[in-house]
Write a protein that holds these residues in place. Sequence first.
Motif, mmCIF file in Angstrom:
data_model
loop_
_atom_site.group_PDB
_atom_site.id
_atom_site.type_symbol
_atom_site.label_atom_id
_atom_site.label_comp_id
_atom_site.label_asym_id
_atom_site.label_seq_id
_atom_site.Cartn_x
_atom_site.Cartn_y
_atom_site.Cartn_z
ATOM 1 N N GLU A 232 0.836 -1.197 0.000
ATOM 2 C CA GLU A 232 0.000 0.000 0.000
ATOM 3 C C GLU A 232 0.874 1.252 0.000
ATOM 4 O O GLU A 232 1.951 1.264 0.608
ATOM 5 C CB GLU A 232 -0.887 0.006 1.253
ATOM 6 N N LYS A 233 0.405 2.289 -0.689
ATOM 7 C CA LYS A 233 0.960 3.636 -0.528
ATOM 8 C C LYS A 233 0.035 4.377 0.417
ATOM 9 O O LYS A 233 -1.096 4.687 0.056
ATOM 10 C CB LYS A 233 1.025 4.359 -1.872
ATOM 11 N N ARG A 234 0.505 4.633 1.611
ATOM 12 C CA ARG A 234 -0.350 5.264 2.620
ATOM 13 C C ARG A 234 0.172 6.663 2.938
ATOM 14 O O ARG A 234 1.350 6.840 3.258
ATOM 15 C CB ARG A 234 -0.389 4.418 3.888
ATOM 16 N N LEU A 409 4.935 4.702 3.189
ATOM 17 C CA LEU A 409 4.224 5.506 4.177
ATOM 18 C C LEU A 409 4.772 6.922 4.137
ATOM 19 O O LEU A 409 5.989 7.122 4.228
ATOM 20 C CB LEU A 409 4.408 4.927 5.581
ATOM 21 N N VAL A 410 3.877 7.890 3.981
ATOM 22 C CA VAL A 410 4.219 9.310 4.081
ATOM 23 C C VAL A 410 3.442 9.841 5.275
ATOM 24 O O VAL A 410 2.211 9.854 5.279
ATOM 25 C CB VAL A 410 3.837 10.073 2.793
ATOM 26 N N TYR A 411 4.170 10.277 6.309
ATOM 27 C CA TYR A 411 3.576 10.551 7.621
ATOM 28 C C TYR A 411 3.996 11.935 8.087
ATOM 29 O O TYR A 411 5.186 12.192 8.303
ATOM 30 C CB TYR A 411 4.062 9.476 8.599
ATOM 31 N N GLY A 412 3.034 12.839 8.210
ATOM 32 C CA GLY A 412 3.379 14.195 8.633
ATOM 33 C C GLY A 412 2.237 15.169 8.412
ATOM 34 O O GLY A 412 1.067 14.773 8.328
ATOM 35 N N PRO A 413 2.561 16.460 8.301
ATOM 36 C CA PRO A 413 1.518 17.472 8.131
ATOM 37 C C PRO A 413 0.728 17.249 6.842
ATOM 38 O O PRO A 413 1.217 16.627 5.898
ATOM 39 C CB PRO A 413 2.309 18.781 8.093
ATOM 40 N N SER A 414 -0.467 17.779 6.817
ATOM 41 C CA SER A 414 -1.372 17.582 5.676
ATOM 42 C C SER A 414 -0.738 18.094 4.377
ATOM 43 O O SER A 414 -0.230 19.216 4.312
ATOM 44 C CB SER A 414 -2.692 18.312 5.935
ATOM 45 N N LEU A 415 -0.781 17.257 3.345
ATOM 46 C CA LEU A 415 -0.236 17.616 2.043
ATOM 47 C C LEU A 415 -1.339 18.153 1.140
ATOM 48 O O LEU A 415 -2.523 17.836 1.318
ATOM 49 C CB LEU A 415 0.418 16.399 1.383
ATOM 50 N N LYS A 421 -1.243 13.595 -5.180
ATOM 51 C CA LYS A 421 -1.358 13.003 -6.516
ATOM 52 C C LYS A 421 0.013 12.638 -7.066
ATOM 53 O O LYS A 421 0.203 11.563 -7.649
ATOM 54 C CB LYS A 421 -2.066 13.971 -7.453
ATOM 55 N N GLU A 422 1.004 13.515 -6.865
ATOM 56 C CA GLU A 422 2.360 13.234 -7.338
ATOM 57 C C GLU A 422 2.923 11.969 -6.703
ATOM 58 O O GLU A 422 3.564 11.156 -7.370
ATOM 59 C CB GLU A 422 3.284 14.418 -7.023
ATOM 60 N N ILE A 423 2.668 11.811 -5.418
ATOM 61 C CA ILE A 423 3.174 10.636 -4.707
ATOM 62 C C ILE A 423 2.443 9.373 -5.127
ATOM 63 O O ILE A 423 3.038 8.353 -5.463
ATOM 64 C CB ILE A 423 3.084 10.841 -3.183
ATOM 65 N N LEU A 424 1.140 9.427 -5.131
ATOM 66 C CA LEU A 424 0.324 8.243 -5.423
ATOM 67 C C LEU A 424 0.438 7.794 -6.869
ATOM 68 O O LEU A 424 0.278 6.603 -7.164
ATOM 69 C CB LEU A 424 -1.128 8.512 -5.064
ATOM 70 N N CYS A 425 0.735 8.735 -7.753
ATOM 71 C CA CYS A 425 0.809 8.377 -9.170
ATOM 72 C C CYS A 425 2.207 7.935 -9.621
ATOM 73 O O CYS A 425 2.380 7.483 -10.767
ATOM 74 C CB CYS A 425 0.362 9.565 -10.042
#
Length: 428
Positions: A232-234, A409-415, A421-425
């Motif tokens: 998963e990309k979370r 996992l990308v964990y931190g302040p709201s993006l 979209k850049e990360i998930l794609c």
Amino acid sequence: MPVKKQILSNNITLITQPVLNSRVTTFGFYFSVGSRFENEGEHGISHFTEHMLFKGTASKSNREISLVFDRMGGIFNAFTERENVGVYCTVPSESMENYKVALDTLCDLTENCTFPPEEMEKERGVVQSEILAVLDDPDDSAMDEVASCVWPNQKLSLAITGTSDDVNSITREQMLGWYKKYFTEGELVVIVCGRIDEEFLVETLQALSTHRPALEFFRHSHFSEKALWNVEKRILKARFSQTQIFCMYPLSSLLSFEEYISLLIFNSAAGETMSSRLFSSLREQSGLCYSVGSFYTTYENAGLWSAYAVCEKSNAAQVYRRLSDEISGFLENQISDEEIEISKERLCGSEILGETRTAFLMQRLWNFYSMGFPLCGTEKILAGIRSAEKRDIIEFIAKLLNEEKKASLVYGPSLSSRQKKEILCQKK
């Protein structure tokens, strides 16, 4: 001097490594219990019990236990992990009296703790404060989320400390039963390094209660359920100011010793040092982040290897891409001769330096024992590192970095929506 393993008459596994002319001894008591053993209504009990080990026995108060080690200038502590609880000390043993008193005290904690009700209530508040401290710490919080990301809704991902509500519900009767089952009568491995009086050591340990025989971890498991890896990309919001990014791959818990050496060399070249690819690329060349690196962890039937970086929110998408690109680079460009040579010499240097520290030797023996490796000394380890072949390292890396099993996992302040979209794609 040679490492020796023996099973005592009461089923305690004893591993010793004498160090010639040492004036120091390290004792480690490893109990097979942790958060992964806990069921509903028991979450946090292993960690809470570990705290209460220090709070008094039938013969010593909590202060008297502390004074035992303070008076000799020793180091005394404990920890709880997902699959084991450790109690350890390092003491000056030039006087064998210190050696005997330290060992007697650890044995006392193994089967004579009384869990005074008033001390338990005080320590309950201490543990709840620790839980809040974990929630306030970005690194600790992130590691819990890493486990939840790749092993969701499984015991392996439960927080070691439990929640405040969990700890609040644990009764003294529960803890007494847990202590008896897993500490007084459970599996126990004792590792002693440094100056050793083996006759006294064996005699003292054999006076303890009969324990359950220890499983050979590399052949059996305490856990019937498989650890199911989640791809998963979370992207998870947290109230911290920086973004933590993890790219994770499943790691077999059944590594051979040769595969383990390949893992050490790869991890060193990837992100464990200042000359590693990740550090050089993301920090030194690009200035994208302050903290960047890699790590691995193994359990009885699961494991993971991860690259990570901590960056400003505005750089999150770029750092995720660069982190992924550098990992993929090990498949496309492979590890170089120079990287292998640097990693080998660094690892050998660390082993040689560690040989002077009895606590290092104890931890190394526990790691090797729990992973099913030969319980060897420094020279054999150095030989194993130096003889590792490039083709075997490349083969190990190719097997590990399976992009179809990659989790992120990308964990931190709201993006922003654009960043998400850049990360998930991104394909990698």
